[in-house]
Every structure is written in C-alpha cells, then in structure tokens.
Design a protein around this motif. Structure first.
Motif, PDB file in Angstrom:
ATOM      1  N   LEU A  74       6.002  63.796 -59.517  1.00 10.45           N
ATOM      2  CA  LEU A  74       5.104  62.915 -59.876  1.00 10.45           C
ATOM      3  C   LEU A  74       3.728  63.290 -59.401  1.00 10.45           C
ATOM      4  CD1 LEU A  74       4.448  60.063 -61.197  1.00 10.45           C
ATOM      5  CD2 LEU A  74       5.086  59.131 -59.020  1.00 10.45           C
ATOM      6  N   CYS A  78       0.415  63.938 -61.550  1.00  9.89           N
ATOM      7  CA  CYS A  78      -0.756  63.349 -61.743  1.00  9.89           C
ATOM      8  C   CYS A  78      -2.056  64.266 -61.409  1.00  9.89           C
ATOM      9  CB  CYS A  78      -0.582  62.121 -60.845  1.00  9.89           C
ATOM     10  SG  CYS A  78       0.417  60.842 -61.339  1.00  9.89           S
ATOM     11  N   ILE A 120       1.606  54.601 -57.676  1.00 12.27           N
ATOM     12  CA  ILE A 120       2.902  54.470 -58.356  1.00 12.27           C
ATOM     13  C   ILE A 120       4.035  54.770 -57.415  1.00 12.27           C
ATOM     14  CG2 ILE A 120       4.440  55.853 -60.202  1.00 12.27           C
ATOM     15  CD1 ILE A 120       1.842  56.468 -61.416  1.00 12.27           C
ATOM     16  N   GLU A 121       3.655  55.574 -56.299  1.00 14.63           N
ATOM     17  CA  GLU A 121       4.723  55.894 -55.378  1.00 14.63           C
ATOM     18  C   GLU A 121       4.799  54.676 -54.578  1.00 14.63           C
ATOM     19  OE1 GLU A 121       4.066  59.200 -52.748  1.00 14.63           O
ATOM     20  OE2 GLU A 121       3.267  60.450 -54.474  1.00 14.63           O
ATOM     21  N   LYS A 123       4.571  51.652 -55.408  1.00 19.17           N
ATOM     22  CA  LYS A 123       5.300  50.368 -56.100  1.00 19.17           C
ATOM     23  C   LYS A 123       6.657  50.855 -56.086  1.00 19.17           C
ATOM     24  CE  LYS A 123       1.378  48.368 -58.487  1.00 19.17           C
ATOM     25  NZ  LYS A 123       0.668  47.983 -59.709  1.00 19.17           N
ATOM     26  N   LEU A 124       6.774  52.056 -56.591  1.00 17.21           N
ATOM     27  CA  LEU A 124       8.324  52.578 -56.617  1.00 17.21           C
ATOM     28  C   LEU A 124       9.128  52.530 -55.268  1.00 17.21           C
ATOM     29  CD1 LEU A 124       8.141  55.378 -59.531  1.00 17.21           C
ATOM     30  CD2 LEU A 124       9.073  53.063 -59.778  1.00 17.21           C
TER      31      LEU A 124
END
Length: 137
Positions: A74, A78, A120-121, A123-124
């Motif tokens: 990911l 990005c 993103i990392e 939140k995940l």
C-alpha cells in the motif's frame, strides 16, 4: 587530435559497476543481522531455561510480528502513484525533465502519496487492533 573525456559516459560506467557491488554488500549485511537476531533469541531461550514449547513459540511469534509489515505494498503503491501524478503535471505544461521545475511536483507528489499511505495505514491499523477491555470504576 586529442578527444576530451566524456564524463557522463565514465560516470555511467562507474555507477553501473558499483550498484551491484553495493546491493551484494547490503544483502550480506541484512542476512548477517538476521542470523545475529536468531542467535540472540536462542541464547535468551537457553539462558532463561525456557523449556515450555508454548513459551518458545510465543517468543518466536513476537519476533515475527515485529518484523512483518502488512502495508508495504500500500505504501509503495501510494508513493509511486503520487510520483506518477507529480510527473504528469509538468508534462501537461510542457516542462522537460532536466529542469528543476520538473522534479518539484514529482517529489511533492511522492510526499503526498506517503501522507495518504500513512493516513490509510493509521485508519486500517485502528480497525485491526483487538479491542482492549478497560477497567470500569
């Protein structure tokens, strides 16, 4: 007639020879560090007289958890996507690659890609954490 030295060609030759050498040295360093970590873990197990297979398994799994990263693809996706978008912006304006104004949007796009990957990392990672039970008063 005497020809001047082509420094670009010389630089390309030297660089093409040093890149594999540096890659081999870095690979050797990484493998030696991995072996040293494994040796230290074995020494710790022996020194602490851990004979329970479940305890040993937990120690080894903790080491693997620290080293594994689920978001590497990911992050790189990005970063490369941001760099590609950053490279497309000067192309739309007709700016050539040797110009500094070509590289500024590329670097800025890669930075934005890193920021997006971090968000993103984050939140995940929060979603994947097991819920902790807090003591109630």
């Amino acid at each position: 007639m005497w020809n001047p030295i082509n420094f670009e060609g010389l630089f390309a030759i030297i660089l093409s020879l040093t890149i594999p050498i540096v890659a081999i040295i870095c690979g050797a360093i990484v493998s030696m560090r991995k072996k040293n970590r494994e040796t230290e873990l074995r020494k710790a197990i022996i020194e602490n007289n851990v004979t329970n297979p479940e305890s040993i398994k937990l120690l080894i799994e903790e080491q693997e958890k620290k080293q594994s990263n689920k978001f590497v693809m990911l992050r790189w996706g990005c970063i490369l996507l941001g760099g590609g978008i950053g490279a497309a912006i000067p192309a739309w304006f007709g700016i050539n690659p040797p110009n500094l104004y070509f590289w500024l949007p590329v670097v800025a796009g890669m930075g934005c890609g890193m920021l997006i990957a971090f968000l993103i990392e984050y939140k995940l990672g929060k979603k994947m954490e097991p819920p902790t039970s807090e003591p109630q008063n």
